[in-house]
Write a protein that holds these residues in place. Structure first.
Motif, PDB file in Angstrom:
ATOM      1  N   ALA A 178     -45.710  30.062  45.517  1.00 16.56           N
ATOM      2  CA  ALA A 178     -46.587  28.887  45.510  1.00 16.56           C
ATOM      3  C   ALA A 178     -46.176  27.894  46.597  1.00 16.56           C
ATOM      4  O   ALA A 178     -47.025  27.285  47.256  1.00 16.56           O
ATOM      5  N   LYS A 179     -44.866  27.749  46.800  1.00 17.09           N
ATOM      6  CA  LYS A 179     -44.374  26.840  47.832  1.00 17.09           C
ATOM      7  C   LYS A 179     -44.780  27.319  49.220  1.00 17.09           C
ATOM      8  O   LYS A 179     -45.205  26.534  50.069  1.00 17.09           O
ATOM      9  N   ASP A 180     -44.664  28.640  49.443  1.00 18.11           N
ATOM     10  CA  ASP A 180     -45.056  29.201  50.742  1.00 18.11           C
ATOM     11  C   ASP A 180     -46.556  29.041  50.978  1.00 18.11           C
ATOM     12  O   ASP A 180     -46.991  28.711  52.087  1.00 18.11           O
ATOM     13  N   ASP A 181     -47.346  29.266  49.925  1.00 16.31           N
ATOM     14  CA  ASP A 181     -48.810  29.130  50.041  1.00 16.31           C
ATOM     15  C   ASP A 181     -49.189  27.695  50.380  1.00 16.31           C
ATOM     16  O   ASP A 181     -50.080  27.447  51.198  1.00 16.31           O
ATOM     17  N   LYS A 182     -48.504  26.744  49.742  1.00 15.53           N
ATOM     18  CA  LYS A 182     -48.796  25.336  50.004  1.00 15.53           C
ATOM     19  C   LYS A 182     -48.487  24.984  51.451  1.00 15.53           C
ATOM     20  O   LYS A 182     -49.226  24.254  52.109  1.00 15.53           O
ATOM     21  N   LYS A 183     -47.371  25.510  51.948  1.00 13.09           N
ATOM     22  CA  LYS A 183     -46.987  25.244  53.326  1.00 13.09           C
ATOM     23  C   LYS A 183     -48.001  25.852  54.300  1.00 13.09           C
ATOM     24  O   LYS A 183     -48.395  25.226  55.289  1.00 13.09           O
ATOM     25  N   LYS A 184     -48.432  27.094  54.009  1.00  3.18           N
ATOM     26  CA  LYS A 184     -49.424  27.755  54.860  1.00  3.18           C
ATOM     27  C   LYS A 184     -50.748  27.010  54.839  1.00  3.18           C
ATOM     28  O   LYS A 184     -51.391  26.824  55.872  1.00  3.18           O
ATOM     29  N   ASN A 185     -51.160  26.558  53.648  1.00  2.00           N
ATOM     30  CA  ASN A 185     -52.427  25.835  53.528  1.00  2.00           C
ATOM     31  C   ASN A 185     -52.357  24.512  54.284  1.00  2.00           C
ATOM     32  O   ASN A 185     -53.342  24.066  54.871  1.00  2.00           O
ATOM     33  N   GLY A 186     -51.158  23.881  54.269  1.00  2.00           N
ATOM     34  CA  GLY A 186     -50.998  22.636  55.009  1.00  2.00           C
ATOM     35  C   GLY A 186     -51.157  22.845  56.500  1.00  2.00           C
ATOM     36  O   GLY A 186     -51.796  22.051  57.193  1.00  2.00           O
TER      37      GLY A 186
END
Length: 256
Positions: A178-186
């Motif tokens: 979830a943390k990686d996805d949030k970073k990618k989405n940012g």
């Protein structure tokens, strides 16, 4: 033979009977006592409160262990790799012989007093198909001082720990994803904003007269800057002239 002799024989027989009864009772009491002692010496659930390294013996640990609630800890030296503070294990006290023939004694191990032995499945006479034969049996949910559980109970406790461990690992993995996805989405969001800004600027450039108006603004700004510098020079010249006039007047007054 007199009657008194017969009475004496009867008394002797009664005495022998009483002695036999006393012998039987003593044997029975002794057997019961031995049975209680044997039961008392059996493996029990204990809690490890402290673990420290043994100097010059990397494979050994010195453990402080509570055998019964409310009693002072005893020290046990062990090589079981999974024994750690804050957990409960099965331990056999001195005087007990394990299922695989090990006689537990209070002895010195690596120069340290050891008053017991942690038990693995081999010491309990259990199968090692599920429980690791080289590890002490862990039972965190059991009561300290209670008798060692059955094989089935130990296996159930092991499986519960494995399920909890697997669940924890899955939760940690999900949190990392979830943390990686949030970073990618940012990053994607920032890139989209940059693209929108580029498109907006392109629209302005494409509009009629935008570039020409921009070019017109540049000379106007340059002319304004030149005028400001000229005004500053004019002000400075006037100030210098007034100062010279004052000096001349003062000089004339002094001559008079």
């Amino acid at each position: 033979r007199s009657r008194n002799d017969d009475d004496d024989d009867d008394d002797d027989d009664d005495k022998d009977d009483d002695d036999d009864k006393d012998d039987k009772k003593d044997k029975k009491d002794k057997k019961e006592k031995e049975g209680k002692q044997k039961k008392k010496r059996g493996p029990t659930v204990c809690e490890v409160t402290e673990v420290s390294a043994v100097p010059k013996k990397e494979m050994l640990k010195l453990c402080k262990v509570v055998i019964h609630p409310g009693t002072d800890p005893v020290e046990i030296v062990t090589s079981a790799p999974n024994v750690s503070a804050g957990h409960k294990f099965i331990a056999a006290p001195p005087g007990y012989t394990t299922a695989n023939g090990v006689e537990v004694k209070a002895s010195r191990v690596a120069g340290l007093e050891s008053a017991g032995m942690f038990c693995g499945p081999k010491e309990m006479g259990w199968d090692t198909d599920i429980l690791d034969g080289d590890l002490a049996i862990m039972l965190d949910s059991a009561e300290v001082g209670s008798p060692a559980p059955s094989y089935e109970e130990a296996v159930a406790a092991f499986q519960q720990r494995e399920e909890a461990k697997q669940k924890k690992e899955e939760e940690a993995k999900a949190a990392a994803t979830a943390k990686d996805d949030k970073k990618k989405n940012g990053k994607k969001g920032k890139a989209a904003e940059d693209e929108d800004l580029d498109e907006l600027l392109a629209e302005f450039h494409a509009a009629d007269g935008f570039d020409a108006a921009l070019q017109e603004c540049k000379p106007v700004a340059a002319d304004a800057a030149q005028e400001d510098r000229a005004d500053d020079e004019t002000v400075n010249a006037k100030t210098l002239a007034n100062r010279k006039k004052k000096e001349k007047r003062k000089a004339k007054q002094q001559e008079k």
